[in-house]
Design an enzyme around this catalytic site. Structure first.
Site, PDB file in Angstrom:
ATOM      1  N   SER A  57       0.852  -1.188   0.000  1.00  0.00           N
ATOM      2  CA  SER A  57       0.000   0.000   0.000  1.00  0.00           C
ATOM      3  C   SER A  57       0.883   1.232   0.000  1.00  0.00           C
ATOM      4  O   SER A  57       1.973   1.232   0.575  1.00  0.00           O
ATOM      5  CB  SER A  57      -0.913   0.027   1.235  1.00  0.00           C
ATOM      6  OG  SER A  57      -1.658   1.232   1.267  1.00  0.00           O
ATOM      7  N   LYS A  62      -0.607   6.418   3.262  1.00  0.00           N
ATOM      8  CA  LYS A  62       0.103   6.700   4.508  1.00  0.00           C
ATOM      9  C   LYS A  62      -0.750   6.412   5.742  1.00  0.00           C
ATOM     10  O   LYS A  62      -0.260   5.954   6.768  1.00  0.00           O
ATOM     11  CB  LYS A  62       0.587   8.151   4.523  1.00  0.00           C
ATOM     12  CG  LYS A  62       1.709   8.420   3.530  1.00  0.00           C
ATOM     13  CD  LYS A  62       2.146   9.876   3.551  1.00  0.00           C
ATOM     14  CE  LYS A  62       3.261  10.112   2.547  1.00  0.00           C
ATOM     15  NZ  LYS A  62       3.672  11.535   2.498  1.00  0.00           N
ATOM     16  N   GLY A  63      -2.055   6.673   5.615  1.00  0.00           N
ATOM     17  CA  GLY A  63      -2.954   6.394   6.736  1.00  0.00           C
ATOM     18  C   GLY A  63      -2.992   4.915   7.063  1.00  0.00           C
ATOM     19  O   GLY A  63      -2.934   4.508   8.228  1.00  0.00           O
ATOM     20  N   LYS A  64      -3.073   4.077   6.016  1.00  0.00           N
ATOM     21  CA  LYS A  64      -3.104   2.634   6.223  1.00  0.00           C
ATOM     22  C   LYS A  64      -1.781   2.125   6.799  1.00  0.00           C
ATOM     23  O   LYS A  64      -1.758   1.276   7.686  1.00  0.00           O
ATOM     24  CB  LYS A  64      -3.384   1.904   4.900  1.00  0.00           C
ATOM     25  CG  LYS A  64      -4.819   1.983   4.433  1.00  0.00           C
ATOM     26  CD  LYS A  64      -5.014   1.151   3.177  1.00  0.00           C
ATOM     27  CE  LYS A  64      -6.445   1.251   2.664  1.00  0.00           C
ATOM     28  NZ  LYS A  64      -6.656   0.447   1.446  1.00  0.00           N
ATOM     29  N   ASP A 104      -7.692  -4.237   0.915  1.00  0.00           N
ATOM     30  CA  ASP A 104      -8.576  -3.353   0.169  1.00  0.00           C
ATOM     31  C   ASP A 104      -9.785  -3.138   1.056  1.00  0.00           C
ATOM     32  O   ASP A 104     -10.310  -4.090   1.654  1.00  0.00           O
ATOM     33  CB  ASP A 104      -8.986  -3.950  -1.175  1.00  0.00           C
ATOM     34  CG  ASP A 104      -9.578  -2.873  -2.087  1.00  0.00           C
ATOM     35  OD1 ASP A 104      -8.954  -1.799  -2.198  1.00  0.00           O
ATOM     36  OD2 ASP A 104     -10.638  -3.100  -2.672  1.00  0.00           O
ATOM     37  N   LYS A 131     -10.562   3.259  18.275  1.00  0.00           N
ATOM     38  CA  LYS A 131     -10.910   2.763  16.942  1.00  0.00           C
ATOM     39  C   LYS A 131     -10.255   1.421  16.660  1.00  0.00           C
ATOM     40  O   LYS A 131     -10.889   0.503  16.109  1.00  0.00           O
ATOM     41  CB  LYS A 131     -10.492   3.782  15.887  1.00  0.00           C
ATOM     42  CG  LYS A 131     -10.713   3.300  14.443  1.00  0.00           C
ATOM     43  CD  LYS A 131     -10.112   4.264  13.435  1.00  0.00           C
ATOM     44  CE  LYS A 131     -10.163   3.693  12.035  1.00  0.00           C
ATOM     45  NZ  LYS A 131      -9.535   4.555  11.029  1.00  0.00           N
TER      46      LYS A 131
END
Length: 199
Positions: free
Chosen positions: A7, A10-12, A73, A178
């Site tokens: 990936s 950047k968030g992932k 995904d 989260k």
């Protein structure tokens, strides 16, 4: 354990690193440079496998062995919108759309139906490749989507999504909360179980 994440989000990458603190999680771009992988499959599973296989094959060609590649995904689905944006979540407002662009489009779709809130759910499929064997797992998170952005935490549609059992969006909730129940956390916990079996 060194795990290559297929990936460039950047968030992932940050989320995976937080979820797997005992492992060295690196983005494929650190090894292979920038590569565009077209997400042209018709399911989260199909896209996850394609991304993982593409990166795995390139690493093998470069001489890497005994390496683990993980890809995911994921996206949000809104039943009242025929489960859109679904697999198109990252490009809902067009190719190279920003999170703000995608959120704005979803807000406009809800406003067209005069909906302030409606049920929605996130899906994550994680594909894992080790020794040329492919494994996949899924995780889900259910809640409601609202027609405005609230909060600065997370990424993607998080500021619009209120998970079941909460009265705040993921954009307002701390990442520590989260990660206890997110779709990606649930899928990753299953992926870790797969790793425990195959390693």
């Amino acid at each position: 354990m060194k795990i290559v994440l297929a990936s460039a989000n950047k968030g992932k990458i940050t989320e995976f690193q937080k979820l797997m603190p005992d492992d060295e999680v690196v983005a494929f771009s650190e090894i292979l440079g920038e590569i565009e992988i077209e997400e042209d499959q018709d399911s989260f599973k199909g896209n996850a496998i394609k991304k993982a296989k593409t990166i795995y094959d390139l690493l093998v060609k470069k001489g890497f062995s005994n390496i683990i590649v993980i890809s995911d995904d994921s996206g949000i689905s809104v039943p009242v919108l025929n489960n859109a944006p679904g697999i198109y979540s990252a490009r809902y407002a067009g190719i190279n759309a920003s999170d703000k662009d995608n959120n704005a489009k979803l807000i406009s779709k809800l406003n067209e139906l005069n909906l302030k809130k409606t049920p929605a759910f996130y899906t994550a499929c994680i594909a894992l490749i080790y020794k040329n064997e492919v494994y996949t797992v899924h995780g889900w998170m259910h809640g409601i989507v609202v027609n405005k952005e609230v909060g600065e935490n997370g990424f993607g549609y998080d500021p619009m999504f209120i998970p079941n059992g909460f009265d705040k969006t993921l954009g307002e909730l701390p990442n520590e909360i989260k990660k206890e129940f997110s779709h990606r956390s649930k899928a990753l916990k299953l992926a870790i179980k797969v790793l425990d079996v195959i390693l």
